[in-house]
Design an enzyme around this catalytic site. Structure first.
Site, mmCIF file in Angstrom:
data_model
loop_
_atom_site.group_PDB
_atom_site.id
_atom_site.type_symbol
_atom_site.label_atom_id
_atom_site.label_comp_id
_atom_site.label_asym_id
_atom_site.label_seq_id
_atom_site.Cartn_x
_atom_site.Cartn_y
_atom_site.Cartn_z
ATOM 1 N N TYR A 1 6.256 -7.705 2.470
ATOM 2 C CA TYR A 1 5.087 -7.162 2.965
ATOM 3 C C TYR A 1 5.105 -5.761 2.769
ATOM 4 C CZ TYR A 1 1.402 -5.950 6.324
ATOM 5 O OH TYR A 1 0.240 -5.373 6.948
ATOM 6 N N LYS B 1 2.554 -3.698 0.473
ATOM 7 C CA LYS B 1 1.262 -2.485 1.071
ATOM 8 C C LYS B 1 1.711 -1.154 0.474
ATOM 9 C CE LYS B 1 -1.176 -4.804 3.791
ATOM 10 N NZ LYS B 1 -2.651 -5.189 3.817
#
Ligand SMILES: NC(=O)c1ccc[n+]([C@@H]2O[C@H](COP(=O)([O-])OP(=O)(O)OC[C@H]3O[C@@H](n4cnc5c(N)ncnc54)[C@H](OP(=O)(O)O)[C@@H]3O)[C@@H](O)[C@H]2O)c1
Length: 345
Positions: free
Chosen positions: A219, A223
């Protein structure tokens, strides 16, 4: 030689004098830039006026496309942009939730809506075709790239399930880029036809991507990818009057964060989105970054404090973050075990 004599010999030499002048100039420069960024932070968070959406075609029949729009932050982006007078294209996975929200928006704000349902973890041509068919001929000016997936709980990278890893990268990166490639030509076409308005592309980043985050490595990387992609796009599209911004957030109460009760550091989706849409073009806590905004005031102070003290990429920030996610994992595993036991009984 005494200390006083030592310093006096340094200040009398040409090299010593140059070093001294250089150090003073660097010090003055650092203090000035820091003071200016504190002033800019305060203005961004508490003084400057809210963004006026008439420049993005609000109340003129223009449209915003919002992904991940049926819940959490995306739903709030939809409600609040509709309240500003934009028509809304809602995209997410669940048709029934989209239908309910579309009816709610139309009756409350007297704007038009369209809904598109597909699973963004499937990179199917058909999904993008649904979008281009729905927005063909619509004067779209705004795209909110909000859809995103994180790990179900913090997990060591090597133990991350392949499906979770693939879905995160597919949804957060590949599909977000391909949706942008589908919508951007329509925004450009709209601006060609109406020279007075601007375009806007907001993408949801995260503190999980701002700070390298152990146990959320996939993740975090996905991002961070959006940070550079969005900033690159911002430079590229600025001459075409399209504002591109990455929005950074620490935790917000939502299904994804699994946090229900808001607190000083964890706002609800409504208050977070309000801060984001009212501060387009400002940087908030992201003073050191181009085309990036940390809009919510407590998140902004946190971002600014770390960036101006130990540093975003420092070992100390990395370690504190790792310890926090280790303890979240321990609690999540305990909760899962308790729920499994309750099921058995
Ligand atoms: N919440 C936080 O603490 C936080 C912090 C930093 C950044 N963010 C970022 O903010 C964004 C929104 O997060 P959130 O907390 O609002 O999430 P959320 O409450 O879980 O809502 C997610 C939305 O995305 C849709 N969605 C999820 N998976 C999908 C898929 N595979 N295909 C299509 N649609 C899908 C959901 O649709 P359905 O309702 O149909 O499932 C829902 O509308 C994300 O990009 C996230 O990374 C969140």
């Amino acid at each position: 030689m005494s200390i006083a004599e030592y310093f006096s010999s340094i200040t009398q030499s040409k090299l010593g004098q140059s070093l001294l002048v250089g150090s003073v100039l660097i010090g003055v420069f650092k203090i000035t830039t820091f003071s200016l960024s504190v002033v800019s932070l305060v203005f961004d968070l508490f003084i400057l006026p809210a963004t006026n959406y008439s420049k993005y075609g609000a109340k003129k029949g223009n449209w915003a496309v919002i992904t991940g729009a049926s819940d959490g932050l995306g739903k709030e982006y939809a409600l609040q942009l509709a309240a500003k007078g934009l028509n809304i294209v809602l995209i997410s996975r669940t048709q029934s939730k989209l239908e309910l929200l579309a009816t709610d928006i139309e009756s409350k704000y007297k704007v038009s809506t369209k809904i598109i349902a597909f699973d963004a973890s499937t990179d199917e041509d058909e999904n993008y075709l649904k979008i281009s068919n729905a927005i063909d001929g619509l004067p779209v000016t705004v795209l909110i790239n909000n859809v995103g997936q994180s790990h179900s709980i913090p997990v060591p990278f090597v133990e991350t399930e392949l499906k979770e890893l693939t879905d995160i990268v597919t949804i957060n990166n590949l599909v977000t880029l391909k949706i942008t490639q589908t919508v951007l030509p329509v925004i450009k076409q709209t601006l060609n036809q109406d020279k007075k308005i601007r375009g806007l592309i907001l993408t949801m980043g995260s503190f999980g991507g701002l700070f390298p985050t152990a146990y959320l490595a996939t993740y975090s990387g996905s991002k961070a990818f959006l940070q550079n992609w969005s900033n690159a796009l911002a430079g590229e599209l600025a001459p075409e009057k399209i504002d591109v911004e990455l929005v950074l957030s620490y935790l917000v109460t939502s299904a994804m964060s699994k946090i229900k009760r808001p607190s000083l550091l964890i706002p609800n989706a409504k208050n977070f989105v309000k801060s984001a849409i009212n501060s387009v073009g400002y940087r908030g806590g992201a003073q050191e970054r181009f085309a990036t905004n940390t809009p919510y005031w407590t998140h902004a102070l946190m971002h600014f404090a770390v960036a101006n003290s130990v540093g975003i990429y420092s070992k100390i920030a990395n370690t504190i973050n790792f310890n926090m996610h280790k303890s979240i994992r321990v609690r999540a595993l305990k909760k899962a075990a308790r729920l499994a036991n309750e099921k058995k009984d």
